[in-house]
Write a protein that holds these residues in place. Structure first.
Motif, PDB file in Angstrom:
ATOM      1  N   TYR A  20       0.873  -1.171   0.000  1.00 52.32           N
ATOM      2  CA  TYR A  20       0.000   0.000   0.000  1.00 52.32           C
ATOM      3  C   TYR A  20       0.908   1.218   0.000  1.00 52.32           C
ATOM      4  O   TYR A  20       1.080   1.896   0.992  1.00 52.32           O
ATOM      5  N   ALA A  22       2.623   4.520  -2.423  1.00 53.41           N
ATOM      6  CA  ALA A  22       2.505   5.409  -3.566  1.00 53.41           C
ATOM      7  C   ALA A  22       3.671   5.184  -4.527  1.00 53.41           C
ATOM      8  O   ALA A  22       4.369   4.182  -4.434  1.00 53.41           O
ATOM      9  N   SER A  23       3.886   6.137  -5.419  1.00 61.13           N
ATOM     10  CA  SER A  23       4.967   6.003  -6.391  1.00 61.13           C
ATOM     11  C   SER A  23       6.333   6.231  -5.744  1.00 61.13           C
ATOM     12  O   SER A  23       7.354   6.100  -6.397  1.00 61.13           O
ATOM     13  N   ARG A  41      -5.877   5.749   0.783  1.00 61.85           N
ATOM     14  CA  ARG A  41      -5.845   4.852  -0.371  1.00 61.85           C
ATOM     15  C   ARG A  41      -6.159   5.572  -1.695  1.00 61.85           C
ATOM     16  O   ARG A  41      -5.502   5.327  -2.701  1.00 61.85           O
ATOM     17  N   LEU A  42      -7.160   6.448  -1.704  1.00 64.06           N
ATOM     18  CA  LEU A  42      -7.517   7.139  -2.948  1.00 64.06           C
ATOM     19  C   LEU A  42      -6.389   8.051  -3.429  1.00 64.06           C
ATOM     20  O   LEU A  42      -6.122   8.147  -4.627  1.00 64.06           O
ATOM     21  N   ASN A  44      -3.217   7.599  -2.687  1.00 64.65           N
ATOM     22  CA  ASN A  44      -2.184   6.655  -3.079  1.00 64.65           C
ATOM     23  C   ASN A  44      -2.419   6.193  -4.514  1.00 64.65           C
ATOM     24  O   ASN A  44      -1.518   6.228  -5.349  1.00 64.65           O
ATOM     25  N   ASP A  45      -3.654   5.781  -4.799  1.00 69.00           N
ATOM     26  CA  ASP A  45      -3.985   5.311  -6.142  1.00 69.00           C
ATOM     27  C   ASP A  45      -3.820   6.416  -7.179  1.00 69.00           C
ATOM     28  O   ASP A  45      -3.324   6.170  -8.278  1.00 69.00           O
ATOM     29  N   ASP A  47      -1.783   8.903  -6.992  1.00 72.60           N
ATOM     30  CA  ASP A  47      -0.351   9.133  -7.168  1.00 72.60           C
ATOM     31  C   ASP A  47       0.261   8.086  -8.091  1.00 72.60           C
ATOM     32  O   ASP A  47       1.046   8.425  -8.979  1.00 72.60           O
ATOM     33  N   VAL A  48      -0.109   6.847  -7.903  1.00 70.62           N
ATOM     34  CA  VAL A  48       0.420   5.778  -8.751  1.00 70.62           C
ATOM     35  C   VAL A  48      -0.031   5.977 -10.196  1.00 70.62           C
ATOM     36  O   VAL A  48       0.768   5.864 -11.130  1.00 70.62           O
ATOM     37  N   LYS A  49      -1.307   6.307 -10.393  1.00 68.13           N
ATOM     38  CA  LYS A  49      -1.826   6.520 -11.753  1.00 68.13           C
ATOM     39  C   LYS A  49      -1.121   7.699 -12.417  1.00 68.13           C
ATOM     40  O   LYS A  49      -0.694   7.613 -13.578  1.00 68.13           O
TER      41      LYS A  49
END
Length: 114
Positions: A20, A22-23, A41-42, A44-45, A47-49
């Motif tokens: 769990y 981030a980038s 989480r949102l 984090n997601d 950031d990854v995207k």
């Protein structure tokens, strides 16, 4: 359920909870912004995207455009960091950056075919 299935389920659960992230490495997060991204989480997601989109785009464009995109990313990171612990601010900033990156992708796609 077999022993192997149970073991895989437990391992994947542990892996998912520990991944769990981030980038960037959340264990090394130092700023309030980075810690907030790692805790939600949102974000984090998002950031990854955004990071994935940015890295793909950076490799798709010619050198001159690449430097513009990189400069924009540095400016955006500075802008993002002003949000500190504000989840709503960070959400808006990530949405804004993703839209900018998506516009670059749209321009590239319109130049096709490949």
């Amino acid at each position: 359920m077999s022993f192997l299935s149970k073991s895989l389920l437990i391992f994947s659960t542990l892996f998912i909870s520990q991944s769990y992230a981030a980038s960037f490495n959340c264990q090394k997060a130092t700023t309030a912004t980075e810690k907030t991204i790692c805790e939600h989480r949102l974000l984090n997601d998002a950031d990854v995207k955004m990071s994935t989109s940015y890295n793909i785009l950076r490799r798709m464009v010619p050198m001159g455009t690449r430097s513009v995109i990189q400069r924009d990313q540095v400016k955006w990171l500075q802008f993002r960091d002003r949000c500190q612990e504000s989840v709503s601010c960070l959400s808006q900033v990530y949405n804004m950056r993703q839209q900018q990156l998506d516009l670059h992708f749209d321009r590239i796609y319109k130049m096709g075919p490949y």
